[in-house]
Write a protein that holds these residues in place. Structure first.
Motif, PDB file in Angstrom:
ATOM      1  N   GLU A 555       0.850  -1.269  -0.079  1.00  0.00           N
ATOM      2  CA  GLU A 555      -0.012  -0.085  -0.093  1.00  0.00           C
ATOM      3  C   GLU A 555       0.901   1.341  -0.020  1.00  0.00           C
ATOM      4  OE1 GLU A 555      -4.194   1.007   1.960  1.00  0.00           O
ATOM      5  OE2 GLU A 555      -2.678   0.583   3.414  1.00  0.00           O
ATOM      6  N   ALA A 556       1.889   1.335   0.832  1.00  0.00           N
ATOM      7  CA  ALA A 556       2.644   2.319   0.820  1.00  0.00           C
ATOM      8  C   ALA A 556       3.483   2.558  -0.341  1.00  0.00           C
ATOM      9  CB  ALA A 556       3.841   2.307   2.191  1.00  0.00           C
ATOM     10  N   GLU A 557       3.984   1.430  -1.048  1.00  0.00           N
ATOM     11  CA  GLU A 557       4.737   1.442  -2.272  1.00  0.00           C
ATOM     12  C   GLU A 557       3.606   2.295  -3.381  1.00  0.00           C
ATOM     13  OE1 GLU A 557       7.139  -1.717  -3.629  1.00  0.00           O
ATOM     14  OE2 GLU A 557       6.852  -2.803  -1.514  1.00  0.00           O
ATOM     15  N   ALA A 558       2.324   1.625  -3.419  1.00  0.00           N
ATOM     16  CA  ALA A 558       1.515   2.164  -4.294  1.00  0.00           C
ATOM     17  C   ALA A 558       1.029   3.532  -4.245  1.00  0.00           C
ATOM     18  CB  ALA A 558       0.343   1.272  -4.172  1.00  0.00           C
ATOM     19  N   HIS A 559       0.997   4.129  -2.873  1.00  0.00           N
ATOM     20  CA  HIS A 559       0.957   5.451  -2.628  1.00  0.00           C
ATOM     21  C   HIS A 559       2.030   6.236  -2.927  1.00  0.00           C
ATOM     22  CE1 HIS A 559      -1.921   4.348   0.857  1.00  0.00           C
ATOM     23  NE2 HIS A 559      -2.531   3.946  -0.163  1.00  0.00           N
ATOM     24  N   ASN A 560       3.338   5.600  -2.947  1.00  0.00           N
ATOM     25  CA  ASN A 560       4.421   6.543  -3.365  1.00  0.00           C
ATOM     26  C   ASN A 560       4.410   6.718  -4.897  1.00  0.00           C
ATOM     27  OD1 ASN A 560       7.202   7.665  -3.116  1.00  0.00           O
ATOM     28  ND2 ASN A 560       8.014   5.734  -3.773  1.00  0.00           N
ATOM     29  N   ILE A 561       4.190   5.596  -5.707  1.00  0.00           N
ATOM     30  CA  ILE A 561       4.297   5.687  -7.016  1.00  0.00           C
ATOM     31  C   ILE A 561       3.035   6.661  -7.599  1.00  0.00           C
ATOM     32  CG2 ILE A 561       3.549   4.289  -9.418  1.00  0.00           C
ATOM     33  CD1 ILE A 561       4.835   1.732  -7.798  1.00  0.00           C
ATOM     34  N   ALA A 562       2.048   6.736  -6.855  1.00  0.00           N
ATOM     35  CA  ALA A 562       0.680   7.465  -7.347  1.00  0.00           C
ATOM     36  C   ALA A 562       0.874   8.992  -7.050  1.00  0.00           C
ATOM     37  CB  ALA A 562      -0.631   6.973  -6.752  1.00  0.00           C
ATOM     38  N   GLY A 563       1.747   9.143  -5.772  1.00  0.00           N
ATOM     39  CA  GLY A 563       2.238  10.468  -5.474  1.00  0.00           C
ATOM     40  C   GLY A 563       0.884  10.876  -4.513  1.00  0.00           C
ATOM     41  N   GLU A 564       0.244  10.110  -3.976  1.00  0.00           N
ATOM     42  CA  GLU A 564      -0.929  10.608  -3.042  1.00  0.00           C
ATOM     43  C   GLU A 564      -1.416   9.104  -2.627  1.00  0.00           C
ATOM     44  OE1 GLU A 564      -4.951  11.185  -4.988  1.00  0.00           O
ATOM     45  OE2 GLU A 564      -3.667  11.935  -6.555  1.00  0.00           O
ATOM     46  N   VAL A 565      -2.327   9.366  -1.270  1.00  0.00           N
ATOM     47  CA  VAL A 565      -2.776   8.515  -0.693  1.00  0.00           C
ATOM     48  C   VAL A 565      -4.424   7.873  -1.301  1.00  0.00           C
ATOM     49  CG1 VAL A 565      -3.935   7.491   1.542  1.00  0.00           C
ATOM     50  CG2 VAL A 565      -1.694   8.885   1.447  1.00  0.00           C
ATOM     51  N   PHE A 566      -4.509   6.708  -1.582  1.00  0.00           N
ATOM     52  CA  PHE A 566      -5.929   6.329  -2.012  1.00  0.00           C
ATOM     53  C   PHE A 566      -6.291   4.966  -1.769  1.00  0.00           C
ATOM     54  CE2 PHE A 566      -2.716   4.695  -5.132  1.00  0.00           C
ATOM     55  CZ  PHE A 566      -3.189   3.396  -5.624  1.00  0.00           C
ATOM     56  N   ASN A 567      -7.399   4.573  -1.733  1.00  0.00           N
ATOM     57  CA  ASN A 567      -7.937   3.643  -1.411  1.00  0.00           C
ATOM     58  C   ASN A 567      -7.647   2.423  -2.537  1.00  0.00           C
ATOM     59  OD1 ASN A 567      -9.132   1.212  -0.343  1.00  0.00           O
ATOM     60  ND2 ASN A 567     -11.269   2.284   0.075  1.00  0.00           N
ATOM     61  N   LEU A 568      -6.835   1.334  -2.350  1.00  0.00           N
ATOM     62  CA  LEU A 568      -6.533   0.324  -3.319  1.00  0.00           C
ATOM     63  C   LEU A 568      -7.569  -0.365  -3.783  1.00  0.00           C
ATOM     64  CD1 LEU A 568      -3.709   1.398  -2.349  1.00  0.00           C
ATOM     65  CD2 LEU A 568      -2.922  -1.120  -2.794  1.00  0.00           C
ATOM     66  N   ALA A 569      -8.678  -0.473  -2.821  1.00  0.00           N
ATOM     67  CA  ALA A 569      -9.770  -1.299  -3.086  1.00  0.00           C
ATOM     68  C   ALA A 569     -10.960  -0.710  -3.725  1.00  0.00           C
ATOM     69  CB  ALA A 569     -10.490  -1.911  -1.679  1.00  0.00           C
ATOM     70  N   SER A 570     -10.821   0.786  -3.818  1.00  0.00           N
ATOM     71  CA  SER A 570     -11.999   1.512  -4.511  1.00  0.00           C
ATOM     72  C   SER A 570     -11.684   1.533  -5.899  1.00  0.00           C
ATOM     73  CB  SER A 570     -11.852   2.966  -4.076  1.00  0.00           C
ATOM     74  OG  SER A 570     -12.529   3.819  -4.819  1.00  0.00           O
ATOM     75  N   THR A 571     -12.630   0.862  -6.656  1.00  0.00           N
ATOM     76  CA  THR A 571     -12.473   1.093  -8.306  1.00  0.00           C
ATOM     77  C   THR A 571     -12.449   2.513  -8.754  1.00  0.00           C
ATOM     78  OG1 THR A 571     -13.803  -0.946  -8.341  1.00  0.00           O
ATOM     79  CG2 THR A 571     -13.600   0.330 -10.252  1.00  0.00           C
ATOM     80  N   LYS A 572     -13.291   3.388  -8.012  1.00  0.00           N
ATOM     81  CA  LYS A 572     -13.355   4.833  -8.581  1.00  0.00           C
ATOM     82  C   LYS A 572     -12.017   5.548  -8.402  1.00  0.00           C
ATOM     83  CE  LYS A 572     -16.650   8.683  -8.734  1.00  0.00           C
ATOM     84  NZ  LYS A 572     -17.844   9.092  -8.188  1.00  0.00           N
ATOM     85  N   GLN A 573     -11.437   5.262  -7.330  1.00  0.00           N
ATOM     86  CA  GLN A 573     -10.297   6.125  -6.758  1.00  0.00           C
ATOM     87  C   GLN A 573      -9.266   5.439  -7.663  1.00  0.00           C
ATOM     88  OE1 GLN A 573      -9.333   6.432  -2.690  1.00  0.00           O
ATOM     89  NE2 GLN A 573     -11.289   6.467  -1.982  1.00  0.00           N
ATOM     90  N   LEU A 574      -9.134   4.317  -8.036  1.00  0.00           N
ATOM     91  CA  LEU A 574      -8.210   3.501  -8.928  1.00  0.00           C
ATOM     92  C   LEU A 574      -8.367   3.842 -10.256  1.00  0.00           C
ATOM     93  CD1 LEU A 574      -6.364   1.424  -8.006  1.00  0.00           C
ATOM     94  CD2 LEU A 574      -7.659  -0.498  -8.661  1.00  0.00           C
ATOM     95  N   GLN A 575      -9.665   4.383 -10.924  1.00  0.00           N
ATOM     96  CA  GLN A 575      -9.679   4.698 -12.316  1.00  0.00           C
ATOM     97  C   GLN A 575      -9.140   5.955 -12.259  1.00  0.00           C
ATOM     98  OE1 GLN A 575     -13.966   4.369 -12.478  1.00  0.00           O
ATOM     99  NE2 GLN A 575     -13.906   2.419 -13.417  1.00  0.00           N
ATOM    100  N   THR A 576      -9.352   6.836 -11.215  1.00  0.00           N
ATOM    101  CA  THR A 576      -8.633   8.372 -11.324  1.00  0.00           C
ATOM    102  C   THR A 576      -7.182   8.036 -11.364  1.00  0.00           C
ATOM    103  OG1 THR A 576     -10.653   8.799  -9.961  1.00  0.00           O
ATOM    104  CG2 THR A 576      -8.794  10.405 -10.064  1.00  0.00           C
ATOM    105  N   ILE A 577      -6.512   7.365 -10.481  1.00  0.00           N
ATOM    106  CA  ILE A 577      -5.243   7.338 -10.355  1.00  0.00           C
ATOM    107  C   ILE A 577      -4.599   6.762 -11.515  1.00  0.00           C
ATOM    108  CG2 ILE A 577      -3.384   6.130  -9.068  1.00  0.00           C
ATOM    109  CD1 ILE A 577      -4.274   8.579  -7.882  1.00  0.00           C
ATOM    110  N   LEU A 578      -5.017   5.726 -12.134  1.00  0.00           N
ATOM    111  CA  LEU A 578      -4.617   4.998 -13.285  1.00  0.00           C
ATOM    112  C   LEU A 578      -4.717   5.851 -14.437  1.00  0.00           C
ATOM    113  CD1 LEU A 578      -5.294   1.027 -12.591  1.00  0.00           C
ATOM    114  CD2 LEU A 578      -3.180   2.199 -12.003  1.00  0.00           C
ATOM    115  N   PHE A 579      -5.994   6.381 -14.696  1.00  0.00           N
ATOM    116  CA  PHE A 579      -6.249   6.628 -16.159  1.00  0.00           C
ATOM    117  C   PHE A 579      -6.340   8.068 -16.443  1.00  0.00           C
ATOM    118  CE2 PHE A 579      -8.095   2.387 -15.550  1.00  0.00           C
ATOM    119  CZ  PHE A 579      -7.372   1.694 -16.390  1.00  0.00           C
ATOM    120  N   GLU A 580      -6.528   8.827 -15.307  1.00  0.00           N
ATOM    121  CA  GLU A 580      -6.466  10.235 -15.170  1.00  0.00           C
ATOM    122  C   GLU A 580      -5.182  11.132 -14.581  1.00  0.00           C
ATOM    123  OE1 GLU A 580      -9.932  12.130 -13.462  1.00  0.00           O
ATOM    124  OE2 GLU A 580     -11.233  10.340 -14.260  1.00  0.00           O
TER     125      GLU A 580
END
Length: 916
Positions: A555-580
């Motif tokens: 989770e910490a590594e994922a937040h570091n790559i994304a540059g922000e904290v997000f819920n890894l189990a949230s589809t909506k937040q995941l869509q925002t991070i990955l594709f926007e």
């Protein structure tokens, strides 16, 4: 909108959409029913939500309309209606009629025109009008009093909604459609004018008429191609106005019915019950039976003549046994019977924890009795002594004669075993009779079978026990309610057997599978389940803690790559991070148009990006933690064991499944999965012995295809994947590289599961043409396999089923579906099912052999603990391993005679991972 609007349903639009949308249902006769089911549910939902008094369901009529006379090429490119859809029209119309809903089919015009006319008439008469459709053309009808609703996307369009969705108001929708044209309806439109260009002109100038009054006014609008647009408009003026006429919905159709005539009538529940029964809509059938409908006449097929006869209604006589005299009378009746139905009532569906509350019996259709033994609610009547009554019943239940019938008797057998009673004389199990007759024809529980075969709605447990946290256990239910429920279980079981047994007997191969495999397996599996397997809960708790730490790291590594904290189990937040934010490419979209974050998408993205790889690992570990390392310790009994439930009547192919816990899905290829298996342990003085069939499905393929190359490879004990690689890559056996073997293994298993060149290419990450070359070379070297596949497809299309080596029949209701994707999926199943089903039959026959062998040994020496895929796991006393191991292997290898050796490989260990 008023509380009760006039509802106008575009039946043709919904019929097509429901036809193409999953699930693609069929009844047991193989008749398609999915489109009917979809439209009926939509209609029911509309009525429930809006409670209308007036409504019409409108369908297109057969034949040409005035638009065909106006333009001969109108809808000329549309393919003919698929037969699978055409066959559903008549039953759908019959159901709508039985629902009491007015239905209109008017020749010479389209459904849109009828709806448009009624909508305008309804508006003029003071109705609020709701048009239920998925057709964009209908937006031209929208006013302050006329609204559109699309139940499939849950969207509602009023005038403002039309502007938001289309960019123009309802008054310009026809103009928009005329300029853009419509490929589906073959409306010509203006060549090269798409949505953006059309909107630029309509928003900048006005209607089509206004645009043609001053076509040069489009030039200053400045859109791409605006300078040449006046010439294009002039050249295609006739096409534009023809398109306008074609896109215009008539609002003056001469109809026999007006809005006031469209009042909803009372439903004909008896007719609905009959129609729902024919379509096998069990939930809908149960509902109309609840509303007082007469049960549809159940039918019984004479297997000799094929004639269908109606089963007469049966008057029931249910008794409650509360005295010794009644008990003696029923014991005598049961003793004198050739066979009888028996059922237990308990406090739990967990066979290890369940306490016996009572038993029910039936010897004749409509005649049954309930024997309560442990109802303990306040005011419960005095019941017969528990221990003394069981002692009295024990000789009867343990006698091989008379024969017993049950529904899922494995459960009853296990419950009775907990009280020292070994149920014998088991001759029939209605769940298994249904399953062996047709494994794919729906569920095999008693409620569904009673509706399907008897037209009878059983009393549901929730009806007498309540729901949720307030649900009573059976011992707390008053006898006035409990007794009829329990007696009905035995009665319906007997009646189901009387209906199912002749059907099963009409297919001797299926009857043989029932008698020789499935029914004997009930006793073997009951014993195996009650044996359970010892599990180290402390080890699992430690693993859970370790996984939790790793999940935090990921989770910490994922937040570091994304540059922000997000819920890894949230589809909506995941869509925002990955594709926007990170702007990863969108590989696939959800049905609602959002970027997909499904596992296969993440797997593909993980080849190029680090975050998806972390997300996949996080998902995998979270699933292991939630499903196993956290859950399994909760299931460990005081004896330190876990007792799963195996299910015989779930998979179409005959494979066993398990639940609570599901032992079939514990990963074996990952380190974490192997650690979970390490927690499955042998007690002191014992070892775990795992015996696994080697490459059983490939060996079955060799046997079924009789391919000389495969037969030779297995006969000489060659590594089959290396042998295949040598053939496909045209190298010597000893020159096969690890990569070649890996690719050959993918080909071997891929072809068994009907994998295409596209699928193989994706599996191996190679170009599609290269994958096709592998497949072509494979079939060139193993022509017998190609012939088997071609013959199997042809046979499946002809008879609509395939069979295993032992005669298990696997029905393929969609093998001749008009939809090519569904047909091809059925063809892949046809090729794979005989292999997977034969493998299932073999492991089951092996279980019967080892169960019989173990019964002849000292009780403590060996126990069969688990069946997982192609593997049996035993607990064996250390001092007798040498005595029994080789014999158990030979027994498993003797379960079937194939044209190639059937090899079983044994492993020993202190835990399951070591033994595997």
């Amino acid at each position: 909108m008023s509380d009760q609007p006039l509802i106008l349903v575009d039946g043709s639009s919904y019929l097509y959409r429901a036809f193409h949308a999953p699930p693609h249902l069929t009844n047991s006769a193989g008749e398609p029913t999915g489109a009917v089911y979809g439209v009926v549910n939509m209609l029911r939902s509309l009525v429930r939500q809006y409670k209308p008094t007036h409504m019409a369901v409108v369908f297109d009529a057969k034949g040409k309309t005035f638009r065909d006379e106006m333009y001969s090429d109108y809808k000329a490119q549309r393919p003919p209606m698929p037969d699978d859809l055409r066959s559903q029209i008549a039953p759908l119309h019959a159901i709508i009629d039985a629902m009491g809903l007015p239905m209109i089919v008017h020749s010479g015009v389209e459904a849109d025109d009828v709806i448009g006319t009624l909508a305008r008439q309804g508006e003029a008469a003071g109705y609020d009008v709701l048009i239920s459709t998925g057709d964009k053309d209908m937006a031209q009808l929208v006013t302050d009093k006329i609204t559109l609703v699309n139940t499939m996307t849950d969207t509602v369009l009023d005038p403002a909604g039309v502007v938001e969705k289309f960019g123009v108001g309802p008054d310009l929708i026809i103009d928009l459609l005329a300029m853009m044209g419509d490929k589906v309806d073959n409306i010509p439109g203006l060549p090269g004018v798409g949505e953006k260009t059309a909107l630029a002109m309509l928003q900048g100038i006005g209607s089509l008429e206004q645009i043609y009054q001053d076509i040069d006014a489009v030039v200053p609008l400045g859109f791409r191609g605006s300078k040449t647009m006046p010439k294009k408009l002039a050249e295609h003026k006739d096409a534009a106005f023809l398109s306008y006429q074609l896109a215009t919905i008539k609002i003056d159709v001469e109809l026999e019915q007006g809005p006031n005539d469209l009042d909803i009538k009372a439903a004909n529940n008896d007719e609905l019950a009959k129609l729902y029964g024919q379509m096998e809509f069990r939930r809908l059938l149960a509902e109309v039976l609840d509303n007082g409908a007469a049960a549809p006449a159940a039918t019984k097929v004479d297997v000799q003549t094929g004639e269908v006869a109606t089963v007469e209604a049966i008057e029931v006589d249910y008794q409650t046994i509360l005295t010794e005299a009644q008990l003696d009378q029923w014991i005598a009746k049961l003793t004198d019977a050739e066979l009888y139905a028996v059922d237990t009532e308990t406090t739990s569906i967990d066979y290890m924890a369940a306490k016996l509350v009572g038993l029910s019996f039936s010897v004749k259709a409509g005649e049954a009795a309930y024997l309560p033994l442990a109802h303990d609610y306040d005011g419960a009547p005095v019941q017969l002594d528990f221990d003394a009554t069981l002692a009295k019943l024990k000789p009867l239940l343990e006698d091989d004669s008379p024969k017993k019938i049950g529904q899922n008797l494995k459960y009853d057998m296990s419950v009775l075993a907990n009280y020292g009673i070994t149920l014998r004389g088991v001759a029939f199990d209605t769940m298994l009779e249904s399953y062996c007759y047709n494994s794919t024809a729906g569920k095999h529980n008693m409620d569904d079978l009673a509706l399907k075969y008897l037209g009878h709605k059983t009393i549901k447990f929730e009806e007498i026990a309540g729901k949720g946290v307030k649900q009573k256990t059976f011992n707390q239910i008053e006898l006035e309610q409990a007794a009829p429920y329990a007696a009905e279980d035995a009665d319906i079981t007997l009646r189901l057997h009387q209906t199912l047994q002749p059907l099963l007997a009409s297919v001797p191969s299926c009857e043989a599978v029932f008698n020789e495999i499935e029914l004997p397996l009930v006793t073997a599996m009951s014993t195996m389940e009650r044996n359970g397997v010892m599990v180290d809960g402390d080890m699992l708790h430690q693993q859970s803690s370790t996984i939790a730490m790793r999940l935090n790291e990921l989770e910490a590594e994922a937040h570091n790559i994304a540059g922000e904290v997000f819920n890894l189990a949230s589809t909506k937040q995941l869509q925002t991070i990955l594709f926007e934010k990170l702007e990863y490419p969108v590989l696939k979209k959800t049905p609602k148009g959002a970027p997909s974050t499904a596992e296969e998408v993440l797997q593909e993205l993980a080849l190029d990006y680090p975050l998806p790889k972390l997300l996949l690992e996080h998902r995998s570990l979270a699933k292991l933690k939630n499903t196993y390392t956290d859950k399994l310790p909760e299931l460990i009994t005081a004896a330190g064991r876990i007792h799963t439930s195996y299910h015989q009547a779930v998979t179409a192919t005959g494979r066993l499944s398990s639940s609570n816990p599901n032992l079939q899905n514990i990963p074996i290829r990952t380190e974490e999965g192997r650690r979970i298996r390490q927690a499955f342990i042998a007690p002191a003085g014992y070892k775990l012995l795992a015996i696994d069939y080697s490459q059983i499905e490939l060996r079955i393929m060799a046997h079924l295809s009789a391919d000389k190359g495969l037969l030779d490879a297995f006969a000489h004990g060659k590594d089959i994947h290396r042998a295949t690689a040598a053939e496909v890559f045209d190298v010597e056996f000893d020159d096969v590289t690890t990569d070649m073997r890996r690719k050959a293994k993918a080909v071997n298993f891929g072809l068994i599961y009907g994998m295409s060149a596209f699928g193989l290419a994706k599996e191996l990450n190679i170009p599609r043409y290269e994958a096709q070359e592998y497949i072509d070379k494979y079939f060139d070297r193993y022509p017998g396999v190609l012939k088997y596949m071609d013959d199997t497809r042809a046979q499946a299309h002809d008879q609509q089923f395939v069979e295993t080596l032992f005669g298990r029949r696997l029905h393929l209701p969609e093998i001749n579906a008009r939809n090519k994707m569904r047909q091809q999926a059925a063809e892949r199943t046809a090729i794979n099912a005989p292999m997977q089903g034969t493998a299932a039959d073999i492991i089951k026959k092996a279980m019967l052999l080892v169960h019989q062998y173990i019964n002849n040994q000292e009780p403590a020496e060996i126990k069969l603990l688990m069946q997982v895929h192609d593997e049996l796991v035993f607990e064996i006393e250390e001092g007798v391993i040498e005595k029994h191991q080789a014999h158990l292997v030979k027994l498993m290898e003797s379960a079937a005679e194939l044209a190639v050796p059937l090899i079983a490989e044994a492993g020993l260990g202190d835990n399951w991972d070591e033994a595997h």
